[in-house]
Design an enzyme around this catalytic site. Structure first.
Site, mmCIF file in Angstrom:
data_model
loop_
_atom_site.group_PDB
_atom_site.id
_atom_site.type_symbol
_atom_site.label_atom_id
_atom_site.label_comp_id
_atom_site.label_asym_id
_atom_site.label_seq_id
_atom_site.Cartn_x
_atom_site.Cartn_y
_atom_site.Cartn_z
ATOM 1 N N ASP A 18 33.906 2.804 -21.165
ATOM 2 C CA ASP A 18 35.208 2.299 -20.759
ATOM 3 C C ASP A 18 36.175 3.477 -20.806
ATOM 4 O OD1 ASP A 18 37.328 0.412 -20.222
ATOM 5 O OD2 ASP A 18 37.834 0.530 -22.343
ATOM 6 N N ASP A 20 40.260 3.335 -20.865
ATOM 7 C CA ASP A 20 41.469 3.172 -21.664
ATOM 8 C C ASP A 20 41.121 2.797 -23.104
ATOM 9 O OD1 ASP A 20 42.941 3.614 -19.331
ATOM 10 O OD2 ASP A 20 42.960 1.482 -18.843
ATOM 11 N N GLY A 62 41.066 -4.922 -21.364
ATOM 12 C CA GLY A 62 39.760 -4.850 -20.726
ATOM 13 C C GLY A 62 39.613 -5.650 -19.445
ATOM 14 N N SER A 140 40.686 -0.914 -14.749
ATOM 15 C CA SER A 140 41.953 -0.400 -14.238
ATOM 16 C C SER A 140 41.835 0.126 -12.815
ATOM 17 C CB SER A 140 42.463 0.720 -15.147
ATOM 18 O OG SER A 140 43.622 1.312 -14.612
ATOM 19 N N ASN A 142 43.939 2.254 -11.944
ATOM 20 C CA ASN A 142 44.498 3.592 -12.145
ATOM 21 C C ASN A 142 43.477 4.567 -12.697
ATOM 22 O OD1 ASN A 142 46.948 1.506 -13.247
ATOM 23 N ND2 ASN A 142 47.483 2.934 -11.623
ATOM 24 N N ASP A 198 36.173 -0.488 -26.283
ATOM 25 C CA ASP A 198 37.103 -0.771 -27.386
ATOM 26 C C ASP A 198 37.693 -2.168 -27.284
ATOM 27 O OD1 ASP A 198 40.429 0.047 -26.493
ATOM 28 O OD2 ASP A 198 38.755 -0.075 -25.107
#
Length: 243
Positions: A18, A20, A62, A140, A142, A198
């Site tokens: 992942d 972020d 998430g 995301s 982004n 996370d």
């Protein structure tokens, strides 16, 4: 967890990360952007109870942006039209509200920049030295911009992000779709690969995808909650795998 109890991640066919909160501290920027936007929205619409940090972990962390908006509003018994991803930030739709948050996020990212966690970089170096393929699996839209801003885009041959998920109609985490598709794109089997997350929803996604090892990184979700979601091992920082 003691270092000698941690699995050797180089022994697996691939490691899928992942973004972020795992590779970069952009989760903090997302949290701030969500809080700013929802506090303003709740005040304007007289929505109670007020937004709290727990709302981020329970409803937003998430997930794809619009799914997170819908989930949080639903927790307050608020329903609005879904709208369209092209909706302006002024639109009182799920998409408009999500776009409103993203405008805050992009402004902060461009003003302040971002740097990868040092411990995550060290683990990436260990995996690269061992020839272990790595990928990014992020909800995301982004992700590409964040990876480029952090200077680590070239480390990953595969980036499964929110843009691809929307294009290919892949279900949001906690469904396993994005992790399983990323493994397919890499040419590896989940049962011989590692997923690192996370977010509670992300851990649930990887566990449902049948990954050999699901690593939870506790950046605030809580070790017990990550284990309950399906994490096989939980660490505070990925540096623990690089020692």
């Amino acid at each position: 967890m003691a270092d000698d109890a941690l699995p050797d991640l180089t022994a697996y066919d691939a490691v899928l990360f992942d973004l972020d909160g795992v590779l970069t501290p952009t989760a903090e920027v997302h949290m701030h952007a969500w809080q700013t936007m929802f506090e303003e929205l709740f005040a304007a619409w007289d929505i109670t109870p007020p937004y709290t940090e727990r709302d981020y972990f329970d409803h937003l962390d998430g997930k794809k942006r619009y799914d997170g908006v819908a989930s949080l509003l639903r927790s307050r018994d608020v329903e609005v039209p879904w709208g369209h991803p092209s909706d302006p930030v002024t639109a009182d739709t799920v998409c408009g509200i999500g776009n409103r948050k993203n405008a805050v996020f992009e402004r902060v990212l461009r003003a302040d920049g971002i740097a990868a966690y040092p411990g995550s970089l060290r683990l990436l170096d260990v995996l690269a030295a061992a020839g272990t393929p790595v990928a990014v699996v992020s909800s995301s839209k982004n992700a590409e911009e964040v990876l480029a801003a952090a200077g680590i885009r070239d480390r990953f041959a595969v980036v499964m992000d929110g843009v691809i998920a929307e294009r290919d109609h892949l279900a949001s985490k906690p469904a396993p779709d994005v992790f399983v598709e990323a493994a397919r794109m890499m040419g590896v089997e989940p049962s011989r690969s590692v997923a690192v997350e996370d977010a509670i929803s992300g851990v649930q996604s990887a566990a449902a995808g049948g990954f050999a090892v699901v690593v939870g990184v506790d950046r605030g979700a809580g070790e017990d909650d990550l284990v309950d979601a399906g994490a096989d091992v939980v660490v505070k920082d990925l540096e623990e795998f690089a020692r």
